[in-house]
Design a protein around this motif. Structure first.
Motif, PDB file in Angstrom:
ATOM      1  N   ILE A  31      -4.927 -72.476 -21.898  1.00 16.40           N
ATOM      2  CA  ILE A  31      -3.753 -71.610 -21.952  1.00 16.40           C
ATOM      3  C   ILE A  31      -4.082 -70.246 -22.553  1.00 16.40           C
ATOM      4  CG2 ILE A  31      -1.415 -71.398 -22.857  1.00 16.40           C
ATOM      5  CD1 ILE A  31      -1.779 -73.525 -20.705  1.00 16.40           C
ATOM      6  N   ARG A  32      -4.902 -70.220 -23.593  1.00 19.88           N
ATOM      7  CA  ARG A  32      -5.203 -68.954 -24.249  1.00 19.88           C
ATOM      8  C   ARG A  32      -5.849 -67.967 -23.289  1.00 19.88           C
ATOM      9  NH1 ARG A  32      -2.864 -66.317 -27.742  1.00 19.88           N
ATOM     10  NH2 ARG A  32      -2.589 -68.267 -28.920  1.00 19.88           N
ATOM     11  N   ARG A  33      -6.633 -68.466 -22.334  1.00 18.09           N
ATOM     12  CA  ARG A  33      -7.253 -67.570 -21.358  1.00 18.09           C
ATOM     13  C   ARG A  33      -6.209 -66.885 -20.488  1.00 18.09           C
ATOM     14  NH1 ARG A  33     -12.443 -70.689 -18.699  1.00 18.09           N
ATOM     15  NH2 ARG A  33     -13.601 -71.114 -20.633  1.00 18.09           N
ATOM     16  N   LEU A  34      -5.132 -67.597 -20.203  1.00 21.91           N
ATOM     17  CA  LEU A  34      -4.086 -67.008 -19.372  1.00 21.91           C
ATOM     18  C   LEU A  34      -3.420 -65.846 -20.091  1.00 21.91           C
ATOM     19  CD1 LEU A  34      -2.417 -70.256 -17.973  1.00 21.91           C
ATOM     20  CD2 LEU A  34      -4.322 -68.942 -17.035  1.00 21.91           C
ATOM     21  N   ILE A  35      -3.307 -65.979 -21.397  1.00 20.22           N
ATOM     22  CA  ILE A  35      -2.675 -64.910 -22.169  1.00 20.22           C
ATOM     23  C   ILE A  35      -3.639 -63.744 -22.348  1.00 20.22           C
ATOM     24  CG2 ILE A  35      -1.624 -64.345 -24.399  1.00 20.22           C
ATOM     25  CD1 ILE A  35      -0.726 -67.257 -24.589  1.00 20.22           C
ATOM     26  N   THR A  36      -4.910 -64.051 -22.551  1.00 20.71           N
ATOM     27  CA  THR A  36      -5.908 -62.988 -22.698  1.00 20.71           C
ATOM     28  C   THR A  36      -6.132 -62.270 -21.378  1.00 20.71           C
ATOM     29  OG1 THR A  36      -7.014 -64.268 -24.422  1.00 20.71           O
ATOM     30  CG2 THR A  36      -8.280 -62.484 -23.389  1.00 20.71           C
ATOM     31  N   GLY A  37      -6.287 -63.032 -20.332  1.00 19.08           N
ATOM     32  CA  GLY A  37      -6.535 -62.479 -19.004  1.00 19.08           C
ATOM     33  C   GLY A  37      -6.947 -63.588 -18.072  1.00 19.08           C
ATOM     34  N   VAL A  38      -6.255 -63.720 -16.948  1.00 21.70           N
ATOM     35  CA  VAL A  38      -6.523 -64.812 -16.010  1.00 21.70           C
ATOM     36  C   VAL A  38      -7.971 -64.741 -15.528  1.00 21.70           C
ATOM     37  CG1 VAL A  38      -5.894 -65.830 -13.801  1.00 21.70           C
ATOM     38  CG2 VAL A  38      -4.129 -64.847 -15.267  1.00 21.70           C
ATOM     39  N   PRO A  39      -8.748 -65.846 -15.648  1.00 23.28           N
ATOM     40  CA  PRO A  39     -10.152 -65.821 -15.212  1.00 23.28           C
ATOM     41  C   PRO A  39     -10.279 -65.497 -13.728  1.00 23.28           C
ATOM     42  CG  PRO A  39      -9.709 -67.759 -16.557  1.00 23.28           C
ATOM     43  CD  PRO A  39      -8.381 -67.132 -16.260  1.00 23.28           C
ATOM     44  N   THR A  40     -11.191 -64.604 -13.406  1.00 22.58           N
ATOM     45  CA  THR A  40     -11.502 -64.271 -12.018  1.00 22.58           C
ATOM     46  C   THR A  40     -13.015 -64.243 -11.869  1.00 22.58           C
ATOM     47  OG1 THR A  40     -11.690 -61.874 -12.297  1.00 22.58           O
ATOM     48  CG2 THR A  40      -9.462 -62.776 -12.008  1.00 22.58           C
ATOM     49  N   PHE A  41     -13.484 -64.026 -10.648  1.00 27.12           N
ATOM     50  CA  PHE A  41     -14.926 -63.947 -10.424  1.00 27.12           C
ATOM     51  C   PHE A  41     -15.539 -62.722 -11.099  1.00 27.12           C
ATOM     52  CE2 PHE A  41     -13.707 -66.530  -6.647  1.00 27.12           C
ATOM     53  CZ  PHE A  41     -14.470 -67.641  -6.954  1.00 27.12           C
ATOM     54  N   GLU A  42     -14.730 -61.749 -11.414  1.00 25.31           N
ATOM     55  CA  GLU A  42     -15.222 -60.514 -12.014  1.00 25.31           C
ATOM     56  C   GLU A  42     -14.889 -60.419 -13.494  1.00 25.31           C
ATOM     57  OE1 GLU A  42     -13.566 -57.410  -9.670  1.00 25.31           O
ATOM     58  OE2 GLU A  42     -14.502 -58.095  -7.807  1.00 25.31           O
ATOM     59  N   PRO A  44     -12.142 -61.530 -16.921  1.00 23.48           N
ATOM     60  CA  PRO A  44     -10.700 -61.661 -17.160  1.00 23.48           C
ATOM     61  C   PRO A  44      -9.894 -60.642 -16.361  1.00 23.48           C
ATOM     62  CG  PRO A  44     -11.922 -61.749 -19.215  1.00 23.48           C
ATOM     63  CD  PRO A  44     -12.901 -61.333 -18.165  1.00 23.48           C
ATOM     64  N   GLY A  45      -8.814 -61.130 -15.762  1.00 23.09           N
ATOM     65  CA  GLY A  45      -7.938 -60.257 -14.992  1.00 23.09           C
ATOM     66  C   GLY A  45      -6.671 -59.951 -15.757  1.00 23.09           C
ATOM     67  N   GLU A  46      -5.548 -59.947 -15.055  1.00 27.47           N
ATOM     68  CA  GLU A  46      -4.284 -59.617 -15.700  1.00 27.47           C
ATOM     69  C   GLU A  46      -3.827 -60.745 -16.617  1.00 27.47           C
ATOM     70  OE1 GLU A  46      -1.222 -57.962 -13.180  1.00 27.47           O
ATOM     71  OE2 GLU A  46      -2.690 -57.711 -11.583  1.00 27.47           O
ATOM     72  N   SER A  47      -3.125 -60.382 -17.654  1.00 24.51           N
ATOM     73  CA  SER A  47      -2.567 -61.359 -18.584  1.00 24.51           C
ATOM     74  C   SER A  47      -1.185 -61.783 -18.116  1.00 24.51           C
ATOM     75  CB  SER A  47      -2.469 -60.752 -19.983  1.00 24.51           C
ATOM     76  OG  SER A  47      -1.668 -61.563 -20.821  1.00 24.51           O
ATOM     77  N   VAL A  48      -0.862 -63.070 -18.296  1.00 24.80           N
ATOM     78  CA  VAL A  48       0.477 -63.518 -17.932  1.00 24.80           C
ATOM     79  C   VAL A  48       1.524 -62.867 -18.821  1.00 24.80           C
ATOM     80  CG1 VAL A  48      -0.296 -65.736 -17.020  1.00 24.80           C
ATOM     81  CG2 VAL A  48       0.277 -65.547 -19.438  1.00 24.80           C
ATOM     82  N   ALA A  49       1.098 -62.360 -19.976  1.00 21.20           N
ATOM     83  CA  ALA A  49       2.042 -61.697 -20.876  1.00 21.20           C
ATOM     84  C   ALA A  49       2.576 -60.408 -20.274  1.00 21.20           C
ATOM     85  CB  ALA A  49       1.372 -61.412 -22.214  1.00 21.20           C
ATOM     86  N   GLU A  50       1.898 -59.883 -19.234  1.00 22.46           N
ATOM     87  CA  GLU A  50       2.400 -58.687 -18.568  1.00 22.46           C
ATOM     88  C   GLU A  50       3.651 -58.987 -17.755  1.00 22.46           C
ATOM     89  OE1 GLU A  50      -0.614 -56.632 -16.386  1.00 22.46           O
ATOM     90  OE2 GLU A  50      -2.154 -57.038 -17.888  1.00 22.46           O
ATOM     91  N   VAL A  58       2.320 -69.311 -26.636  1.00 24.41           N
ATOM     92  CA  VAL A  58       1.381 -70.188 -25.949  1.00 24.41           C
ATOM     93  C   VAL A  58       2.056 -71.464 -25.459  1.00 24.41           C
ATOM     94  CG1 VAL A  58       0.619 -71.322 -28.080  1.00 24.41           C
ATOM     95  CG2 VAL A  58      -0.913 -71.238 -26.100  1.00 24.41           C
ATOM     96  N   ASP A  59       3.038 -71.980 -26.208  1.00 25.27           N
ATOM     97  CA  ASP A  59       3.723 -73.202 -25.780  1.00 25.27           C
ATOM     98  C   ASP A  59       4.586 -72.941 -24.550  1.00 25.27           C
ATOM     99  OD1 ASP A  59       2.653 -74.763 -27.849  1.00 25.27           O
ATOM    100  OD2 ASP A  59       4.158 -73.993 -29.250  1.00 25.27           O
ATOM    101  N   ARG A  60       5.185 -71.748 -24.472  1.00 22.73           N
ATOM    102  CA  ARG A  60       5.999 -71.410 -23.310  1.00 22.73           C
ATOM    103  C   ARG A  60       5.121 -71.286 -22.064  1.00 22.73           C
ATOM    104  NH1 ARG A  60      11.187 -69.309 -22.598  1.00 22.73           N
ATOM    105  NH2 ARG A  60      11.621 -69.366 -20.365  1.00 22.73           N
ATOM    106  N   VAL A  61       3.948 -70.689 -22.232  1.00 28.00           N
ATOM    107  CA  VAL A  61       3.018 -70.574 -21.109  1.00 28.00           C
ATOM    108  C   VAL A  61       2.609 -71.959 -20.622  1.00 28.00           C
ATOM    109  CG1 VAL A  61       0.741 -69.772 -20.385  1.00 28.00           C
ATOM    110  CG2 VAL A  61       2.158 -68.330 -21.846  1.00 28.00           C
ATOM    111  N   SER A  62       2.372 -72.867 -21.572  1.00 28.37           N
ATOM    112  CA  SER A  62       1.980 -74.231 -21.208  1.00 28.37           C
ATOM    113  C   SER A  62       3.062 -74.912 -20.384  1.00 28.37           C
ATOM    114  CB  SER A  62       1.691 -75.043 -22.474  1.00 28.37           C
ATOM    115  OG  SER A  62       1.346 -76.369 -22.148  1.00 28.37           O
ATOM    116  N   LYS A  63       4.325 -74.733 -20.786  1.00 31.29           N
ATOM    117  CA  LYS A  63       5.424 -75.359 -20.048  1.00 31.29           C
ATOM    118  C   LYS A  63       5.593 -74.749 -18.664  1.00 31.29           C
ATOM    119  CE  LYS A  63       8.237 -77.130 -23.843  1.00 31.29           C
ATOM    120  NZ  LYS A  63       9.589 -77.173 -24.445  1.00 31.29           N
ATOM    121  N   GLU A  64       5.482 -73.429 -18.579  1.00 34.47           N
ATOM    122  CA  GLU A  64       5.630 -72.777 -17.281  1.00 34.47           C
ATOM    123  C   GLU A  64       4.485 -73.164 -16.347  1.00 34.47           C
ATOM    124  OE1 GLU A  64       8.157 -71.229 -16.265  1.00 34.47           O
ATOM    125  OE2 GLU A  64       9.244 -71.009 -18.141  1.00 34.47           O
ATOM    126  N   GLN A  65       3.294 -73.317 -16.907  1.00 33.65           N
ATOM    127  CA  GLN A  65       2.155 -73.737 -16.095  1.00 33.65           C
ATOM    128  C   GLN A  65       2.380 -75.140 -15.543  1.00 33.65           C
ATOM    129  OE1 GLN A  65      -1.453 -74.924 -18.031  1.00 33.65           O
ATOM    130  NE2 GLN A  65      -2.722 -73.846 -16.544  1.00 33.65           N
TER     131      GLN A  65
END
Length: 423
Positions: A31-42, A44-50, A58-65
């Protein structure tokens, strides 16, 4: 849980899957990676916090995921709307739909039906897969036929069932029979994994099918006998059952395992019904604790599907068919490798349609002369013809070639002390 809106007024369900280069996926990692930046081949990409500030939690992200990963709205009105839309987008794909206590939804494309009707007389192989749907009570029932064009078995009818009762399988086989009406009496032969529910389901489906036809003149009893004559059990599952009970030391002594297996498997090829009964009763006499197991296989409803001396099916028909459901179990693996496991209902239905289209595209490609593989098709058949087994790396007699582990102790196990006959 309230819907999350981003600054552009979009729902989270649409922004979690943006139409851009680095799309977010529910299985993108911790989950923490999603907040930092979604993993991509290049990197970290965009953060879900955007999407919204609430996703800094982090708990809300876990539930939404979890909501996205396991499917949203597959209940009540949203499910009905999704199902109706699926039928509209894929007309005629669903050939039978029964909702209720015994829910069965059978699917088939025109290509799949053509393979059942126009294919060679190799019969059908039917078996149920337990891992395709997320609901562990639900099964994926598949009836397949062999395609000489693709050099593999292709699905003819695929059904979702919410259980494994006779009623479920009856509905599936009714869909099969209805889809090949003109060929049912002359070419409809089904090999099934040895299951009482599947056997009874096929017979019930066969009776329902012919009873619904205006030109039927046979009684239910006559139809039941006709259905039994076109059923064949899975020999491999009998072999597996023999191996399984041979490991019960309380029923089969360690020094009698090989003798028991030889005698039990010999029942497959005994010459006459009287000899079959004699040999089976001798097994019961010598291994009395296996009496319930042996008597189950001796029942006429089971024996006629498997043992050559008991079969009602004509011999030339038996010889044209495979004697196991291994082809169907390989088909299950093909489904899993193509679209994965543990599908929610609508996700699974869309996956089944894509799989059907994949088989059709391959069939069309071969007919156009487009290669779909570089290697020789069904190379295992050549290997089996040359060495008698399909896996060259496997020992012909594994127990004889297995390296014995020696830890310095004398023989002190049941297998070591009692597996060989004593003088």
């Amino acid at each position: 849980m309230a819907e999350i809106m981003n600054t552009r007024g979009q729902h989270i369900s649409s922004t979690f899957f943006p139409r851009r280069k680095h799309a977010f996926r529910p299985s993108s990692g911790p989950i923490r990676r999603l907040i930092t930046g979604v993993p991509t081949f290049e990197g970290p990409g965009e953060s879900v916090a955007e999407i919204s500030d609430v996703l800094l939690n982090v708990d809300r992200v876990s539930k939404e995921q979890a909501k996205l990963k396991h499917g949203i709205g597959e209940s009540s009105d949203n499910f009905l709307e999704s199902f109706a839309k699926f039928e509209e987008e894929h007309p005629d794909f669903i050939i039978l739909s029964r909702l209720g206590k015994y829910t069965v939804i059978s699917t088939q494309t025109a290509f799949m039906c053509s393979q059942l009707v126009n294919g060679p007389l190799n019969g059908m192989v039917s078996d149920a897969a337990h891992g395709f749907w997320k609901d562990r009570k639900a099964l994926l029932m598949v009836s397949s036929t062999y395609s000489p064009v693709l050099h593999c078995w292709v699905p003819g009818v695929v059904s979702y069932t919410n259980g494994a009762s006779t009623n479920h399988f009856a509905a599936h086989f009714l869909a099969v029979l209805q889809s090949i009406t003109r060929e049912a009496e002359g070419r409809n032969i089904s090999i099934m994994d040895f299951s009482e529910a599947e056997r009874s389901g096929f017979i019930n489906g066969f009776i329902q099918f012919w009873t619904m036809r205006v030109n039927n003149t046979r009684t239910a009893e006559e139809l039941a006998e006709a259905a039994k004559a076109i059923l064949c059990g899975c020999e491999e599952h009998f072999r597996a059952a023999v191996t399984r009970v041979s490991r019960i030391n309380g029923a089969v002594g360690p020094n009698k395992v090989e003798a028991f297996k030889t005698r039990a498997l010999g029942l497959l090829s005994v010459a006459s019904g009287d000899e079959f009964d004699k040999q089976a009763n001798l097994i019961i006499q010598d291994f009395p604790k296996l009496k319930p197991w042996m008597e189950w296989w001796m029942r006429p409803s089971h024996a006629t599907m498997l043992f050559s001396s008991q079969r009602l099916m004509e011999e030339h028909v038996v010889e044209s068919m495979p004697n196991t459901t291994n082809a169907e179990e390989a088909m299950h693996w093909r489904f899993y490798s193509a679209t994965g496991r543990d599908h929610s209902f609508m996700h699974g239905m869309n996956s089944l349609y894509k799989i059907a289209m994949d088989f059709e595209r391959q069939f069309d490609a071969v007919n156009k002369g487009i290669p779909i593989r570089y290697r020789q098709p069904e190379a295992w058949k050549v290997i089996a013809a040359e060495i008698g087994r399909t896996k060259p790396t496997c020992a012909e007699k594994p127990n004889e070639k297995k390296r014995k582990k020696n830890d310095g102790r004398p023989p002190d196990t049941i297998k070591e002390l009692l597996n060989k006959s004593t003088n």
